[in-house]
Structures are given as structure tokens and as C-alpha cells.
Design a protein around this motif. Structure first.
Motif, PDB file in Angstrom:
ATOM      1  N   CYS A   6       0.945  -1.508  -0.191  1.00  0.00           N
ATOM      2  CA  CYS A   6      -0.033   0.008   0.540  1.00  0.00           C
ATOM      3  C   CYS A   6       0.796   1.561  -0.046  1.00  0.00           C
ATOM      4  O   CYS A   6       1.390   1.133   0.217  1.00  0.00           O
ATOM      5  CB  CYS A   6      -1.084   0.375   1.332  1.00  0.00           C
ATOM      6  SG  CYS A   6       0.077  -0.562   2.845  1.00  0.00           S
ATOM      7  N   ASP A   7      -0.355   2.550  -0.028  1.00  0.00           N
ATOM      8  CA  ASP A   7       0.665   3.390  -0.860  1.00  0.00           C
ATOM      9  C   ASP A   7       0.259   4.389   0.310  1.00  0.00           C
ATOM     10  O   ASP A   7      -0.945   5.629  -0.195  1.00  0.00           O
ATOM     11  CB  ASP A   7       0.983   3.855  -1.993  1.00  0.00           C
ATOM     12  CG  ASP A   7       1.770   5.292  -1.893  1.00  0.00           C
ATOM     13  OD1 ASP A   7       2.032   6.282  -0.607  1.00  0.00           O
ATOM     14  OD2 ASP A   7       1.888   5.944  -3.322  1.00  0.00           O
ATOM     15  N   PRO A   8       0.709   4.803   1.491  1.00  0.00           N
ATOM     16  CA  PRO A   8      -0.130   5.418   2.423  1.00  0.00           C
ATOM     17  C   PRO A   8      -0.462   7.479   1.942  1.00  0.00           C
ATOM     18  O   PRO A   8      -1.596   8.003   2.606  1.00  0.00           O
ATOM     19  CB  PRO A   8       0.790   6.067   3.538  1.00  0.00           C
ATOM     20  CG  PRO A   8       1.128   4.168   3.806  1.00  0.00           C
ATOM     21  CD  PRO A   8       1.564   4.184   2.312  1.00  0.00           C
ATOM     22  N   GLU A   9       0.150   7.721   1.294  1.00  0.00           N
ATOM     23  CA  GLU A   9       0.598   9.520   1.144  1.00  0.00           C
ATOM     24  C   GLU A   9      -0.774   9.151  -0.003  1.00  0.00           C
ATOM     25  O   GLU A   9      -1.428  10.369  -0.358  1.00  0.00           O
ATOM     26  CB  GLU A   9       1.747   9.206   0.590  1.00  0.00           C
ATOM     27  CG  GLU A   9       2.740   9.781   1.443  1.00  0.00           C
ATOM     28  CD  GLU A   9       4.148  10.368   0.768  1.00  0.00           C
ATOM     29  OE1 GLU A   9       4.111  10.520  -0.210  1.00  0.00           O
ATOM     30  OE2 GLU A   9       4.941  10.373   2.178  1.00  0.00           O
ATOM     31  N   GLN A  22      -7.147   5.990   7.382  1.00  0.00           N
ATOM     32  CA  GLN A  22      -5.817   4.836   8.140  1.00  0.00           C
ATOM     33  C   GLN A  22      -6.349   4.817  10.091  1.00  0.00           C
ATOM     34  O   GLN A  22      -6.411   5.207  10.793  1.00  0.00           O
ATOM     35  CB  GLN A  22      -5.135   6.161   7.724  1.00  0.00           C
ATOM     36  CG  GLN A  22      -4.517   7.297   6.415  1.00  0.00           C
ATOM     37  CD  GLN A  22      -3.864   6.182   6.423  1.00  0.00           C
ATOM     38  OE1 GLN A  22      -2.746   5.519   6.324  1.00  0.00           O
ATOM     39  NE2 GLN A  22      -4.279   6.212   4.657  1.00  0.00           N
ATOM     40  N   VAL A  23      -5.224   3.532   9.636  1.00  0.00           N
ATOM     41  CA  VAL A  23      -5.282   2.616  10.847  1.00  0.00           C
ATOM     42  C   VAL A  23      -3.658   2.725  11.241  1.00  0.00           C
ATOM     43  O   VAL A  23      -3.071   2.332  10.201  1.00  0.00           O
ATOM     44  CB  VAL A  23      -6.287   1.498  10.944  1.00  0.00           C
ATOM     45  CG1 VAL A  23      -7.279   1.427  10.284  1.00  0.00           C
ATOM     46  CG2 VAL A  23      -6.003   0.241   9.795  1.00  0.00           C
ATOM     47  N   ALA A  24      -3.711   2.565  12.330  1.00  0.00           N
ATOM     48  CA  ALA A  24      -2.174   2.064  13.225  1.00  0.00           C
ATOM     49  C   ALA A  24      -2.135   0.782  12.823  1.00  0.00           C
ATOM     50  O   ALA A  24      -2.703  -0.352  13.533  1.00  0.00           O
ATOM     51  CB  ALA A  24      -1.819   2.684  14.462  1.00  0.00           C
ATOM     52  N   VAL A  25      -1.196  -0.033  12.389  1.00  0.00           N
ATOM     53  CA  VAL A  25      -0.804  -1.659  12.630  1.00  0.00           C
ATOM     54  C   VAL A  25       0.807  -1.678  13.411  1.00  0.00           C
ATOM     55  O   VAL A  25       1.844  -0.702  13.282  1.00  0.00           O
ATOM     56  CB  VAL A  25      -0.474  -1.963  11.012  1.00  0.00           C
ATOM     57  CG1 VAL A  25      -0.252  -3.933  11.138  1.00  0.00           C
ATOM     58  CG2 VAL A  25      -1.633  -1.898  10.489  1.00  0.00           C
ATOM     59  N   LEU A  26       0.883  -2.831  14.163  1.00  0.00           N
ATOM     60  CA  LEU A  26       1.691  -3.314  14.599  1.00  0.00           C
ATOM     61  C   LEU A  26       2.870  -4.256  13.748  1.00  0.00           C
ATOM     62  O   LEU A  26       2.139  -5.871  13.527  1.00  0.00           O
ATOM     63  CB  LEU A  26       1.636  -3.363  16.642  1.00  0.00           C
ATOM     64  CG  LEU A  26       2.748  -4.318  16.980  1.00  0.00           C
ATOM     65  CD1 LEU A  26       3.512  -3.015  17.744  1.00  0.00           C
ATOM     66  CD2 LEU A  26       2.231  -4.702  18.608  1.00  0.00           C
ATOM     67  N   THR A  27       4.036  -4.001  13.742  1.00  0.00           N
ATOM     68  CA  THR A  27       4.770  -4.893  12.918  1.00  0.00           C
ATOM     69  C   THR A  27       5.262  -5.719  13.930  1.00  0.00           C
ATOM     70  O   THR A  27       4.958  -5.568  14.661  1.00  0.00           O
ATOM     71  CB  THR A  27       5.417  -4.140  12.046  1.00  0.00           C
ATOM     72  OG1 THR A  27       6.696  -3.753  13.005  1.00  0.00           O
ATOM     73  CG2 THR A  27       5.726  -3.153  11.020  1.00  0.00           C
ATOM     74  N   PRO A  28       5.563  -6.750  13.375  1.00  0.00           N
ATOM     75  CA  PRO A  28       6.432  -7.937  14.389  1.00  0.00           C
ATOM     76  C   PRO A  28       7.061  -7.696  15.121  1.00  0.00           C
ATOM     77  O   PRO A  28       7.463  -8.045  16.128  1.00  0.00           O
ATOM     78  CB  PRO A  28       6.979  -9.208  13.573  1.00  0.00           C
ATOM     79  CG  PRO A  28       6.127  -8.835  12.084  1.00  0.00           C
ATOM     80  CD  PRO A  28       5.733  -7.714  11.695  1.00  0.00           C
ATOM     81  N   ASP A  29       8.401  -6.538  14.541  1.00  0.00           N
ATOM     82  CA  ASP A  29       9.518  -5.831  15.904  1.00  0.00           C
ATOM     83  C   ASP A  29       8.860  -5.095  16.451  1.00  0.00           C
ATOM     84  O   ASP A  29      10.176  -4.013  17.427  1.00  0.00           O
ATOM     85  CB  ASP A  29      10.615  -5.689  14.920  1.00  0.00           C
ATOM     86  CG  ASP A  29      10.269  -4.570  13.605  1.00  0.00           C
ATOM     87  OD1 ASP A  29       8.974  -4.529  13.685  1.00  0.00           O
ATOM     88  OD2 ASP A  29      11.007  -4.002  13.059  1.00  0.00           O
ATOM     89  N   GLY A  30       7.383  -4.503  16.415  1.00  0.00           N
ATOM     90  CA  GLY A  30       6.920  -3.294  17.966  1.00  0.00           C
ATOM     91  C   GLY A  30       6.884  -2.012  17.089  1.00  0.00           C
ATOM     92  O   GLY A  30       6.584  -1.780  17.947  1.00  0.00           O
ATOM     93  N   LEU A  39       5.520   0.367  15.136  1.00  0.00           N
ATOM     94  CA  LEU A  39       3.707   0.485  14.771  1.00  0.00           C
ATOM     95  C   LEU A  39       3.680   1.732  13.435  1.00  0.00           C
ATOM     96  O   LEU A  39       4.544   2.889  12.390  1.00  0.00           O
ATOM     97  CB  LEU A  39       2.957   2.439  15.612  1.00  0.00           C
ATOM     98  CG  LEU A  39       2.881   1.437  16.674  1.00  0.00           C
ATOM     99  CD1 LEU A  39       2.056   2.686  17.800  1.00  0.00           C
ATOM    100  CD2 LEU A  39       1.617   0.406  16.841  1.00  0.00           C
ATOM    101  N   VAL A  40       2.874   1.068  12.347  1.00  0.00           N
ATOM    102  CA  VAL A  40       3.642   2.214  10.862  1.00  0.00           C
ATOM    103  C   VAL A  40       1.822   1.952  10.949  1.00  0.00           C
ATOM    104  O   VAL A  40       1.022   1.288  10.802  1.00  0.00           O
ATOM    105  CB  VAL A  40       4.030   1.129  10.096  1.00  0.00           C
ATOM    106  CG1 VAL A  40       5.013   0.807  10.579  1.00  0.00           C
ATOM    107  CG2 VAL A  40       2.526   0.204   9.435  1.00  0.00           C
ATOM    108  N   SER A  41       1.866   3.568   9.929  1.00  0.00           N
ATOM    109  CA  SER A  41       0.213   3.998   9.692  1.00  0.00           C
ATOM    110  C   SER A  41      -0.204   3.114   7.563  1.00  0.00           C
ATOM    111  O   SER A  41       0.639   3.849   7.202  1.00  0.00           O
ATOM    112  CB  SER A  41      -0.254   5.693   9.685  1.00  0.00           C
ATOM    113  OG  SER A  41      -1.176   5.581   9.142  1.00  0.00           O
ATOM    114  N   VAL A  42      -1.249   2.222   7.423  1.00  0.00           N
ATOM    115  CA  VAL A  42      -2.142   1.970   6.648  1.00  0.00           C
ATOM    116  C   VAL A  42      -2.840   2.254   6.081  1.00  0.00           C
ATOM    117  O   VAL A  42      -3.802   2.423   7.409  1.00  0.00           O
ATOM    118  CB  VAL A  42      -1.158  -0.068   6.461  1.00  0.00           C
ATOM    119  CG1 VAL A  42       0.118  -0.155   6.392  1.00  0.00           C
ATOM    120  CG2 VAL A  42      -2.177  -0.115   7.520  1.00  0.00           C
TER     121      VAL A  42
END
Length: 298
Positions: A33-36, A42-50, A52-55
Motif C-alpha cells: 500500500c501507499d499511505p500517501e 488510516q489505521v495503525a498497524v503493529l509490525t512483528p518487531d514492535g 507502529l506504522v500507518s496504513v
């Protein structure tokens, strides 16, 4: 293992696990995905390494976790995880607990790794004793679970499938180390969605389920150390692979496991029970810090 080998051995977790971790996010929602350019919610997603990214939320529905529940139950192939705790280094600061709670979004009232004050007899000085789930090779807890919600993985980890757990607490009664707790309340979770939907959750369990230390398998798949290891300022906790015969502390120093266990007279807590814990302790000889009593007086 001497310090000359540190750079190479230091890479053992990273290099050996990277192959496992590669693809963990490849093809996942984070790259698709391209958030921009997406004006939707938009929702915050927790990656496996802890992290937070917005997607965009619209991108989540069509994506699937790379790590399936079946793979989560099997464990990481070719690995046999082990932990070593050096009681001569532990100063009882509790930073390991804080790091664990931060990684798993646990409230301060919960402790998957406790730091206990111990004193074997009145003639000896007390010492600190971090205690988490020992991930036993002969675990009593898995034998009494009526729905196979808690199980032993091939990589040595004793895990819990919250989707299967019915909250009977038979496993808690069977554990001789009191390493498990029951989740009476709705977990406090940030408004985020985990990118991995397998049993290797970062979050604490659901309400009405049992929870405990999980050895941070989501970090192991990324070639990284558990939160308690990197959070320990004393480098008192080591984590590694018995097959590789290597363990690493929070500063990245790697040592030969068998040599450490032999030369420092390692032992396993209540080993006489036959549970075969995968957590070893190095005795609190010649402590490298002021004892608990002195700390309290200062």
C-alpha cells in the motif's frame, strides 16, 4: 567464547534468523500500500518487531498473515531456544519486566517475568531471581490442557493459542513454577491491528484466557532478542539456540552455551521435578553489584 569471536558470533541470531524472517513482511500489507496516495481511513498497524506504522484500512481485508497458525504451532525449524540468567549480575532493577510489559502492551500490574528477592538461608546474603516461564521440555501444563490450547513447539517454546483456550486453568494448576496468570479483565490494547494474525501475537491474551512469557517468537523470526534481554542494563539475561550452542546478551556479546553452563556451574530451578526447563541459572557467586540490603539502605 572469547571476545575475538564476538563480531561473528554476535551475528548468529541475526544471520541465522534473517532467512526465517525474510518474507515475513514481504508481500504483506506494509509493502502493498501507499499511505500517501490513499485518502481512506488510516489505521495503525503493529509490525512483528514492535513498530507502529500507518496504513489504509482498505488494504487490510485482502491481506493474510505469512505466519499461519499451523506454522506457529510447529515453531521455527532447526531451532532450540534457550535462556540463561546470571544471578551474579542481576541487581533487581526490574528493567527486564518493564521491557517485557512494553513489548507486549501489558499493564504495570502484570509481570510475565518476575524479579524475586531470594535468600537460601539466614547465614547467606539475599539475591535477585528473575523468573519467567521456563518452557520446559517435559511440560506438565501441556499434558492437562483439554483442548490442546497450550503446546510444545519443535523450537522449544511452550506456547498458548488464545483462540483455543477455554480458561479452565488446568495448566495453571499443573505448572509447579506458577509461571502462568489468568486474564480476568479485557486486555488494554492500543488502537492498532497486528500485521501477523497467527498465534505468535505480540499482545497479551484475551479476557478469560491464560497468559505467560512466550520467549518472544515474533522477535526470533526477525533475528532479534526478546525484550527482557535487550532491556536488561546488567546484561544478566542471555538468549540463544542450543543447536547453535550460542547465547547472546543484550549488548550483543555472544558466548558458547555449553562452555558457559559448565564453567559457571549452571543449574535449572527445581530440576528434580523432571520438567527439564529451558531456562538455566548461573549461581549468584561474587555478585557484581551491591546486594539487595545495601541497595535498600542507600
Amino acid at each position: 567464547m572469547d571476545s575475538e569471536n564476538k563480531p561473528d558470533r554476535r551475528k548468529f541470531l541475526r544471520s541465522s534468523f534473517l532467512a526465517l524472517g525474510a518474507g515475513f513482511l514481504s508481500g504483506s500489507l506494509l509493502e502493498s500500500c501507499d499511505p500517501e496516495n490513499d485518502t481512506g481511513e488510516q489505521v495503525a498497524v503493529l509490525t512483528p518487531d514492535g513498530k507502529l506504522v500507518s496504513v489504509p484500512k482498505s488494504k487490510l481485508s485482502s491481506e493474510h498473515s505469512v505466519i499461519t497458525n499451523a506454522e506457529g504451532r510447529e515453531g521455527i525449524p532447526g531451532r532450540k531456544f534457550v535462556m540463561v540468567i546470571d544471578l551474579s549480575k542481576c541487581d533487581g532493577c526490574g528493567k527486564c519486566t518493564e521491557a517485557c510489559n512494553k513489548m507486549h502492551f501489558l499493564p504495570p500490574t502484570k509481570e510475565w517475568i518476575e524479579v524475586l528477592k531470594m535468600q537460601d538461608n539466614t547465614e547467606e546474603a539475599p539475591y535477585w531471581f528473575p523468573k519467567n516461564c521456563f518452557h520446559c521440555d517435559n511440560p506438565p501444563c501441556t499434558k492437562v490442557c483439554p483442548v490442546d490450547a497450550t503446546f510444545k513447539r519443535e523450537d522449544g517454546i511452550v506456547a498458548i493459542d488464545n483462540e483455543r483456550c477455554i480458561g479452565c486453568r488446568f495448566c495453571m494448576a499443573a505448572c509447579p513454577y506458577s509461571a502462568r496468570t489468568f486474564n480476568w479483565a479485557e486486555p488494554i490494547k492500543p488502537n492498532i491491528i497486528e500485521s501477523n494474525e497467527s498465534i505468535e501475537h505480540v499482545f497479551q491474551s484475551k479476557k478469560g484466557c491464560v497468559e505467560k512469557c512466550d520467549f518472544c517468537p515474533h522477535m526470533a523470526r526477525e533475528g532479534k532478542l526478546p525484550g527482557c534481554v535487550t532491556g536488561c542494563p546488567m546484561d544478566a539475561i542471555y538468549f540463544g539456540d542450543e543447536i547453535e550452542d550460542a547465547v547472546t546478551d543484550g549488548s550483543g556479546n555472544t558466548f558458547r552455551l555449553s562452555q558457559m553452563l559448565e564453567e559457571k556451574s549452571a543449574y535449572r530451578f527445581m530440576e528434580e521435578l523432571g520438567t527439564q526447563p529451558r531456562v538455566y541459572y548461573l549461581p549468584p557467586y561474587s555478585r557484581m553489584y551491591p546486594g539487595p540490603e545495601k541497595n535498600q539502605q542507600s
